[in-house]
Structure formats: C-alpha cells, structure tokens
Scaffold this active site. Structure first.
Site, PDB file in Angstrom:
ATOM      1  N   ASN A   1       0.805  -1.213   0.000  1.00  0.00           N
ATOM      2  CA  ASN A   1       0.000   0.000   0.000  1.00  0.00           C
ATOM      3  C   ASN A   1       0.846   1.274   0.000  1.00  0.00           C
ATOM      4  OD1 ASN A   1      -2.602  -1.006  -0.107  1.00  0.00           O
ATOM      5  ND2 ASN A   1      -2.763  -1.268   2.104  1.00  0.00           N
ATOM      6  N   HIS A   2       0.284   2.313  -0.602  1.00  0.00           N
ATOM      7  CA  HIS A   2       0.799   3.671  -0.492  1.00  0.00           C
ATOM      8  C   HIS A   2      -0.210   4.468   0.331  1.00  0.00           C
ATOM      9  CE1 HIS A   2       3.228   3.520  -4.522  1.00  0.00           C
ATOM     10  NE2 HIS A   2       3.230   2.346  -3.907  1.00  0.00           N
ATOM     11  N   ARG A   3       0.221   5.572   0.877  1.00  0.00           N
ATOM     12  CA  ARG A   3      -0.744   6.492   1.488  1.00  0.00           C
ATOM     13  C   ARG A   3      -1.615   7.094   0.383  1.00  0.00           C
ATOM     14  NH1 ARG A   3       0.892  10.995   5.731  1.00  0.00           N
ATOM     15  NH2 ARG A   3      -1.341  11.332   5.384  1.00  0.00           N
TER      16      ARG A   3
ATOM     17  N   SER B   1      -0.035  10.120  -3.592  1.00  0.00           N
ATOM     18  CA  SER B   1       0.226   8.762  -3.115  1.00  0.00           C
ATOM     19  C   SER B   1       1.671   8.341  -3.383  1.00  0.00           C
ATOM     20  CB  SER B   1      -0.722   7.780  -3.810  1.00  0.00           C
ATOM     21  OG  SER B   1      -0.531   7.816  -5.220  1.00  0.00           O
TER      22      SER B   1
END
Length: 219
Positions: free
Chosen positions: A93-95, A101
């Site tokens: 995951n990325h923010r 992102s």
C-alpha cells in the site's frame, strides 16, 4: 465407503507428486515445506501450483511481503492455490489519504519509517482451510477468506468472504453459498482438516462426496 488403504504423503514433503517415470513433479509444492518466511504461516497439505516453478515460492506468491513487514499472510490447511495466484499484502500500500500517493520513503536517504509518506501498518491477510483459489486470482490486502471458499479464476478478492462461498469477478462478488447455513455450521464443527492424516485419507469418499451425515458419522 471409507478407503482403508489410502495414504497421504508426509506434510513436510516439498514436492509430493511423483510422475510415472519416477521423477519429481516440481510444479506442485506443499508450501509449508518450501516457504521459510517470518511473516507467512501455512497449514499442512496446502499446495500451490506453478507451471514455471520458482526458486522462492514466498516471493512468487506474496512479492510485497517483506521480512520486516508488520502484517502477516496466514493460510490454513488443505488449500489449493493455482498458477498465477498473487497475494497483494498490506506492505504494497501507499498512502492515499492525502494529496499525493507517491512513496517518497522508498527513495529516502533517511530512515524510511520516519517519513510522512510511510503508510501505517495494514491488516493481516487470512485464508481459511480447504480454500481453492483459481488461476490468476489476486487476493487484496487484509482479505479474509473463510473455510471452504472457492475463488474463480482471474478474480480480485477483498474484504471478508463467508465460509463455503463461491466468489468470482473483479471485484469479486459472492455467486452463491455452497451449502445451507445449517450444513455449513455442521461442516465447520466437523473440521475434517484437523483430523489425523490417516483418518483423512481413509475418509476421502466422505470428504469429497455430498453426504454430510456420513462425514459427521466419521467425526
């Protein structure tokens, strides 16, 4: 009728299929025997298939799960994982709760864990017992698949899937339940995957058949 002469290979056998010429079939592996990864737990007799067998089964199945990842991938017993299945775990995951992102922390010269772009720890991915995951399916971060779930080929599965459901599509949706609620409760109570291997082997007809009462009688 039970088969008293049936046997299962030892669960710590890496490649349990022997071809007619006596050679070992390297495209199917018992994962518990071939995966040594601190963030992956696999139950006995769960196997994966790959037509181009990898040297590193953990990297093939869960390429974003690192030794230092905070999450885990937990897979139950007697699961069947087809070629091309991928578990996209939470460390992929990325923010995405802010403006960008972009994962600046990946390219940082400083401690990446202190960077604002580092996402928080994600949930574990949990696969129950006797789950069949079809060719090319993708299991998303934090997915929970109950016992006896069947995943259609090329599906993308997230969220929580109830036991003994058939799911397909991208995103996957429940096509139907395999049995009634009463039968599912009985099958979960029986939990044949926890029986001794010799008992499981001798009960192949009942486990693979449709007579729940016969299976319950053996339990």
């Amino acid at each position: 009728m039970s088969t008293d002469t049936a046997r299962l290979p030892a669960p710590d056998t890496a490649y349990p299929i022997t071809l007619p010429d006596g050679s070992t079939y390297k495209s199917a592996a018992f994962l518990k025997a071939v995966i040594d990864h601190p963030r992956i737990e696999v139950g006995e007799y769960t196997y994966a298939n790959a037509f181009d067998p990898p040297d590193d089964w953990a990297a093939r199945l869960a390429p974003y799960l690192y030794d230092v990842s905070p999450e885990k991938l937990v897979i139950g017993k007697f699961c069947q994982i087809a070629d091309g299945v991928r578990f996209v775990t939470a460390s992929a995951n990325h923010r995405y709760d802010g403006i960008s992102s972009f994962p600046f922390m990946m390219f940082s010269l400083d401690d990446p864990t202190e960077r604002p772009s580092m996402p928080g720890p994600g949930p574990d991915t949990i696969i129950g017992n006797d789950v069949w995951i079809g060719d090319g399916a993708t299991i998303l971060p934090g997915a929970t698949l109950g016992d006896g779930v069947i995943v259609g080929a090329n599906s993308t599965v997230g969220g929580t899937i109830p036991p003994y459901s058939i799911v397909a599509g991208s995103p996957a949706r429940i096509i139907r339940r395999r049995f009634s609620d009463e039968v599912i409760a009985e099958l979960l109570r029986i939990a044949w995957w926890d029986w001794p291997p010799e008992k499981i082997a001798s009960a192949e007809a009942e486990i693979c058949g449709g007579n729940v009462e016969a299976l319950a009688a053996l339990a």
